[in-house]
Design a protein around this motif. Structure first.
Motif, mmCIF file in Angstrom:
data_model
loop_
_atom_site.group_PDB
_atom_site.id
_atom_site.type_symbol
_atom_site.label_atom_id
_atom_site.label_comp_id
_atom_site.label_asym_id
_atom_site.label_seq_id
_atom_site.Cartn_x
_atom_site.Cartn_y
_atom_site.Cartn_z
ATOM 1 N N THR B 277 0.807 -1.224 0.000
ATOM 2 C CA THR B 277 0.000 0.000 0.000
ATOM 3 C C THR B 277 0.840 1.275 0.000
ATOM 4 O OG1 THR B 277 -0.445 -0.563 2.320
ATOM 5 C CG2 THR B 277 -2.240 -0.865 0.766
ATOM 6 N N PRO B 278 1.983 1.350 0.691
ATOM 7 C CA PRO B 278 2.717 2.622 0.615
ATOM 8 C C PRO B 278 3.355 2.846 -0.752
ATOM 9 C CG PRO B 278 3.534 1.235 2.436
ATOM 10 C CD PRO B 278 2.626 0.391 1.608
ATOM 11 N N GLY B 279 3.263 4.065 -1.237
ATOM 12 C CA GLY B 279 4.082 4.464 -2.377
ATOM 13 C C GLY B 279 5.497 4.736 -1.893
ATOM 14 N N THR B 280 6.479 4.592 -2.781
ATOM 15 C CA THR B 280 7.877 4.713 -2.362
ATOM 16 C C THR B 280 8.653 5.577 -3.341
ATOM 17 O OG1 THR B 280 7.696 2.478 -1.467
ATOM 18 C CG2 THR B 280 9.918 3.371 -1.685
ATOM 19 N N ILE B 281 9.505 6.427 -2.777
ATOM 20 C CA ILE B 281 10.403 7.250 -3.584
ATOM 21 C C ILE B 281 11.817 6.683 -3.452
ATOM 22 C CG2 ILE B 281 11.433 9.551 -3.814
ATOM 23 C CD1 ILE B 281 8.732 10.598 -2.589
ATOM 24 N N HIS B 282 12.473 6.430 -4.584
ATOM 25 C CA HIS B 282 13.819 5.866 -4.583
ATOM 26 C C HIS B 282 14.810 6.889 -5.116
ATOM 27 C CE1 HIS B 282 11.086 2.430 -4.839
ATOM 28 N NE2 HIS B 282 12.021 1.686 -4.320
ATOM 29 N N HIS B 283 16.001 6.852 -4.534
ATOM 30 C CA HIS B 283 17.092 7.685 -5.041
ATOM 31 C C HIS B 283 18.304 6.780 -5.194
ATOM 32 C CE1 HIS B 283 20.155 10.705 -5.413
ATOM 33 N NE2 HIS B 283 20.728 10.313 -4.289
ATOM 34 N N VAL B 284 18.878 6.791 -6.392
ATOM 35 C CA VAL B 284 19.990 5.898 -6.686
ATOM 36 C C VAL B 284 21.291 6.540 -6.200
ATOM 37 C CG1 VAL B 284 21.198 4.603 -8.467
ATOM 38 C CG2 VAL B 284 18.746 5.137 -8.724
ATOM 39 N N VAL B 285 21.939 5.907 -5.248
ATOM 40 C CA VAL B 285 23.211 6.430 -4.764
ATOM 41 C C VAL B 285 24.306 6.104 -5.775
ATOM 42 C CG1 VAL B 285 24.893 6.369 -2.891
ATOM 43 C CG2 VAL B 285 22.441 6.221 -2.388
ATOM 44 N N SER B 286 24.330 4.852 -6.215
ATOM 45 C CA SER B 286 25.280 4.477 -7.263
ATOM 46 C C SER B 286 24.816 3.187 -7.909
ATOM 47 C CB SER B 286 26.689 4.299 -6.684
ATOM 48 O OG SER B 286 26.712 3.175 -5.826
ATOM 49 N N GLY B 287 25.226 2.994 -9.156
ATOM 50 C CA GLY B 287 24.848 1.789 -9.880
ATOM 51 C C GLY B 287 23.824 2.082 -10.958
ATOM 52 N N ARG B 288 23.404 1.036 -11.635
ATOM 53 C CA ARG B 288 22.381 1.199 -12.662
ATOM 54 C C ARG B 288 21.507 -0.045 -12.727
ATOM 55 N NH1 ARG B 288 24.659 2.769 -18.018
ATOM 56 N NH2 ARG B 288 25.922 4.164 -16.741
ATOM 57 N N GLY B 289 20.282 0.169 -13.124
ATOM 58 C CA GLY B 289 19.371 -0.962 -13.171
ATOM 59 C C GLY B 289 18.017 -0.543 -13.680
ATOM 60 N N THR B 290 17.016 -1.401 -13.402
ATOM 61 C CA THR B 290 15.659 -1.094 -13.862
ATOM 62 C C THR B 290 14.667 -1.339 -12.737
ATOM 63 O OG1 THR B 290 15.315 -3.364 -14.614
ATOM 64 C CG2 THR B 290 16.140 -1.791 -16.247
ATOM 65 N N ALA B 291 13.560 -0.638 -12.854
ATOM 66 C CA ALA B 291 12.405 -0.920 -12.016
ATOM 67 C C ALA B 291 11.255 -1.203 -12.962
ATOM 68 C CB ALA B 291 12.082 0.278 -11.120
ATOM 69 N N LEU B 292 10.689 -2.403 -12.831
ATOM 70 C CA LEU B 292 9.532 -2.748 -13.647
ATOM 71 C C LEU B 292 8.311 -2.478 -12.780
ATOM 72 C CD1 LEU B 292 8.306 -4.066 -16.205
ATOM 73 C CD2 LEU B 292 8.688 -6.294 -15.099
ATOM 74 N N PRO B 309 4.348 4.064 -7.304
ATOM 75 C CA PRO B 309 3.073 4.351 -6.643
ATOM 76 C C PRO B 309 2.665 3.225 -5.686
ATOM 77 C CG PRO B 309 2.918 4.719 -9.017
ATOM 78 C CD PRO B 309 4.215 3.997 -8.759
ATOM 79 N N GLY B 310 1.848 3.564 -4.698
ATOM 80 C CA GLY B 310 1.316 2.558 -3.803
ATOM 81 C C GLY B 310 0.497 1.533 -4.565
ATOM 82 N N TRP B 311 0.561 0.305 -4.125
ATOM 83 C CA TRP B 311 -0.202 -0.828 -4.678
ATOM 84 C C TRP B 311 0.120 -1.110 -6.149
ATOM 85 C CZ3 TRP B 311 -1.355 -4.334 -1.627
ATOM 86 C CH2 TRP B 311 -2.290 -5.320 -1.929
ATOM 87 N N ALA B 312 1.282 -0.591 -6.602
ATOM 88 C CA ALA B 312 1.781 -0.962 -7.935
ATOM 89 C C ALA B 312 2.762 -2.117 -7.761
ATOM 90 C CB ALA B 312 2.487 0.222 -8.583
ATOM 91 N N TRP B 313 2.720 -3.067 -8.672
ATOM 92 C CA TRP B 313 3.722 -4.120 -8.661
ATOM 93 C C TRP B 313 5.073 -3.512 -9.005
ATOM 94 C CZ3 TRP B 313 2.997 -8.710 -6.657
ATOM 95 C CH2 TRP B 313 1.695 -9.230 -6.604
ATOM 96 N N CYS B 314 6.093 -3.938 -8.298
ATOM 97 C CA CYS B 314 7.418 -3.399 -8.582
ATOM 98 C C CYS B 314 8.466 -4.495 -8.471
ATOM 99 C CB CYS B 314 7.743 -2.266 -7.606
ATOM 100 S SG CYS B 314 9.389 -1.588 -7.875
ATOM 101 N N GLU B 315 9.391 -4.480 -9.414
ATOM 102 C CA GLU B 315 10.451 -5.483 -9.476
ATOM 103 C C GLU B 315 11.748 -4.750 -9.820
ATOM 104 O OE1 GLU B 315 9.201 -8.878 -11.938
ATOM 105 O OE2 GLU B 315 11.275 -8.969 -12.650
ATOM 106 N N LEU B 316 12.726 -4.864 -8.926
ATOM 107 C CA LEU B 316 13.982 -4.136 -9.093
ATOM 108 C C LEU B 316 15.074 -5.050 -9.635
ATOM 109 C CD1 LEU B 316 14.193 -2.099 -5.750
ATOM 110 C CD2 LEU B 316 13.550 -1.248 -8.020
#
Lengths: 351, 351, 351, 351
Positions: B277-292, B309-316
């Motif tokens: 349920t919580p939405g989340t804000i991410h900040h990349v300190v270092s590295g590279r990748g994807t969020a689906l 966003p909250g209640w969105a499926w997320c895969e890092l």
């Protein structure tokens, strides 16, 4: 046709929108007001004005069409999304003899406070709870509930929900039960009887829940609590003899999002003024008086509902010289306390 | 010209507005969705696109004009009021050598996570805290804070606040300090050193606060925590090696409204999908990748910010085969847990 | 032959014993003293006096015979049952190369504080923990533990248990493991590394226990905590720079029955006098000084152990003008606090 | 004259005592029993046997001499120091018309459960509480209390204290009031009326204490709680319909050291056997039955007191086929739970 931006500054501003950014300095004062100014306004809903409409729709609209036949008490300052005060909603529901309101559940917490009628019951997670005027019936978030009326006249009750908060947090879930009404698993409100005393609790039942297990806080019990308190008890300068409905397991509020209270204002009581961050919805059980809210006077009497916005000064008076007034109220005080956002200011009564 | 209503039904509906009521049955489905659909959309802010604008405004706009020179990361789905995900805000602030950002305080809780630059400090309730890249500096609600830059290049940091929540609860207060900056009462971040170990806390200081006393969680300490964890540690299927910044007195989150985390995704890590349920804000300190995120791919790299966003499926996923990725994130998880509204669903990784 | 009682009074007193009753008035003053007078006396155990005996028994007595080869530090005032101060026990254990101390568990909580030697480890619930001087290793109540020495010289450590409390409450359970030592399930102290920072805790591991998960609080980490605190920090008038070992999940003491602390007394430190209801056992890690306990002076130095009875005045002094003193201590403070029985009195230092 | 020790081993053993140390291996099995064996024995005190002695001393011994005129119920296995079961004490106090028992206070927590008589009151911290049979009156640790009898016949009540625990922890304090009785500050038991309902608590009084504020849990209220519970309610297999007296602020036990319960055993009830670490003292309010305790049968009836040692199997039976039995009981369960030492084992009832 717009002129292309000429300066670096203009170009930068023009770019921001495309990148999903905005300059904070253009929003600053709006986002950080010196103190809260609630969108809600002080407002009074007169029961004698609403009742004919409730009776009209009781005839004109079937429960199959409506799912819940409720008039929402929408604060004129909070129409989209509709709310009564910040975080909270109040409505008045009417059910007619023989009707059943469809079983469902939602993550929003809810309760009913019965206004008039006899013979209906609410089934909460399979337990059948009788409804009588003055009763407070809880349906904590995600509990199945349906309503059934087996009496003769119309039943009306105050419906309270925290959906404005739950929706503002984007945490609303909803399910319809696969039958119109639940099978009755418990013919009585077991917790309401086993926990009737509150200070003496069943020691064999150790399962804790996030909200109170008690389904019905009956008026009979509420009346008894007031009767036990000496008539000359002083109580609160602001609220008179004010009692909090509690969860017997925790001693705290009945739900994590809602605080429910009932207060007795003695004849002639004039409360000190206070303002506090939670907005509050009041329902008059009996009596008559006034609420002076940020300089505006609301004249209330039996069965009316009135809204006091958060951070508004409020001063309650019982204008009768002979009768007690009983006022039920609820707010999101537990939320603001849990988050460190509760504040209140008292003022000395003048004159 | 409208035709007057002819039937009782029409008259009733016409009356409702005047009385401050609305028929619930016309709002029902909107108010009670089957599950949350956040207004927020998955979104990525690329640091290399924002940086030139930050540098531009660092020249073009004085701090006297701006009070805070911040580009707000406004989610395209949440523009009024502006927010990054539900309840939360992120922005990027720039301060230039010799500048002082005016001391103030607000009931909204805030923190900074330093992105680049050296030589600035934040003064929190009179204690002067050095800022270095990777440092997390807390300014809990209602603490005075000002920023001062004594170094040479521009300083940039992520600014995080919970004002969307505080404003949605109508509990926002704000005050400007009566000087531009606070007098320095403590030349060092005493709590940060005294509580540096976390498991060994000063026993002479027993005053508890509603938020962590530690002003600065330095990157040096964060780095050390990761170094102590064996490189083959498994951690979470979803989040890899994920650490929560905690309040040493309670063992819980750093503020009642905010959970801050930092995670290490090993080379090639592909996380299981989760929604919560919580939405989340991410900040990349270092590295590279994807969020689906709900089927949409965000390609992130060093210093980018992205919103889930909250209640969105997320895969890092860490798309590097050789380098760890370090991702800082924050959410309102403590709020949803306190109110009984936290939910999460995990799914098995396929293929 | 006894004379039969003649008066009603005498007959009544004579009857009481047979009925299992006693007249309270004959016990009154003993049962209700004006303030506590601990049976414990201030006492110092000198390590250099005990060490030869430990070495002797290391030769003369096999671990098969002894199960645990420990010299109990029995307070001269508390010999039956044997205890060091109220509720608590201290002993010094010696293990020689190649030995294994049988795996067992007990409801009493225990820990070790390593005094000398290298190469041994304790296995706690299958996790193998290295032991080095200054390390604090926890074995909370009912956790399996065995000790194994693979180094070269003798290993000696302080053994601490709360068995006097557990036995006084008649709540002692004990089991012997069905092998001499546990199979190693985890080759490292995972929690000690994952929670090394204390302020940054694993977010993937949400299982809470009644005691700290951290097996080993190494001296290396303790040293680091002291190093982070400015050398001119003031700390406590009574205790100097005193740190509490904490449970990272709760921020509280490492076990519900035991509080463990480590303090640094700067050169020349002379603490204010205090008395408090918990008795305290101290172990000198390094340095030399005095404890003035109810008028009696204990001269302590490296590796000594001394007992301060509950409610005894105590004043600690570091008699060195050049070296810090480091003193480890433990008490049942969490018990007395939980039961509302904690009290302390401070006095102004005179002269 | 003793022969000097000849071997190194003998010399070492001989030295130990002088150094304040003992070899653990000689104490091991005693200190670490496989499971608790309480010193207490199952025991029954028959009220009809004690009552004549109480009446005798009511005549023969003045309250000036006795301070408290109480027959202590000393368990035959726990005579030094005297206790009824582990941690707890029970006695029966008698006061005659016109008498005042001296005001005092102690860190030990106490309560009274009234057995017979009318017209007495207890003053607790200035509030005057009426005493009637079946009433439970609390005097939490360190509250001033005196007793005064203004009725006509003798008053007798069960006196309960946790002094064995407090003394075992060496935390006993005691003070005599500077007058024989306290001045009456509150003519009624305000909390008992204001909190009468338990689920509806005064919202104007927000001061929390470490123990319940309610002075008197009257039998009238206890009776009402039982009456509200359906007569066919099942309750606990072991204890029947068992209610815990609670602190309305916390929902927990009335004191941190004491749990008080009252149970109704329906006619013919035969409870399942259970053993648990806390020892328990029972007082029969009305009815008759048996307690099968570790194979020994105690036949109890109205007003008797019986002790069930900790970790003893106990099975309660109501031997009446027609009447309910009401049994009051107390234990140190909150202590053992707070310290992680609570255990219980249930067994299936056989045949």
């Amino acid at each position: 046709m717009t002129t292309p931006p000429h300066t670096a500054n203009e170009r930068s501003y023009a770019d921001l929108g495309r990148l999903g950014v905005e300059p904070l300095w253009r929003y600053y004062r709006n986002l950080f007001p010196a103190e809260p100014h609630s969108l809600a306004v002080p407002f009074l809903w007169r029961y004698h004005e609403l009742r004919p409409h409730l009776l009209h729709f009781a005839q004109a609209l079937s429960l199959e069409e409506a799912e819940r036949r409720v008039l929402m008490l929408v604060n004129p300052g909070m129409q989209d999304p509709p709310a009564t005060v910040n975080s909270l909603y109040a409505g008045i529901q009417v059910v007619t003899p023989g009707e059943t309101a469809q079983a469902h559940r939602h993550s929003a917490g809810a309760f009913r406070f019965v206004i008039e009628g006899e013979g209906a019951y609410t089934t909460v997670d399979g337990a059948r709870l009788r409804m009588r005027p003055g009763d407070l019936l809880l349906t904590p978030g995600w509990s199945w509930h349906d309503h059934r009326h087996e009496g003769t006249g119309p039943m009306m009750w105050l419906d309270a929900l925290d959906y404005p908060l739950v929706n503002a947090l984007e945490a609303g879930f909803f399910e319809t039960y696969d039958q119109r009404s639940q099978d009755i698993r418990a013919p009585r409100d077991l917790p309401a009887s086993q926990y009737v005393h509150g200070r003496l609790v069943p020691a064999w039942d150790t399962e804790r829940a996030t909200a109170s297990l008690v389904g019905n806080h009956t008026w009979e019990e509420t009346r008894r609590a007031f009767d036990a308190i000496a008539h000359d008890a002083v109580g609160s300068d602001v609220d008179g003899i004010v009692l909090e409905y509690t969860d017997p397991w925790s001693g705290g509020p009945v739900m994590p999002t809602l605080s429910c209270r009932i207060q007795r204002l003695p004849p002639g009581f004039r409360g000190a003024a206070r303002r506090r961050t939670p907005g509050t919805i009041h329902h008059v059980v009996s009596g008559r008086g006034t609420a002076l809210v940020d300089g505006r006077t609301l004249d209330w009497r039996d069965k009316d509902v009135f809204a006091v916005p958060g951070w508004a000064w409020c001063e309650l008076t019982n204008t009768s010289r002979t009768e007690d007034a009983f006022v039920f109220s609820y707010s999101n005080e537990p939320v603001l306390r849990a988050l460190g956002l509760y504040r209140e200011t008292l003022t000395e009564r003048m004159g």
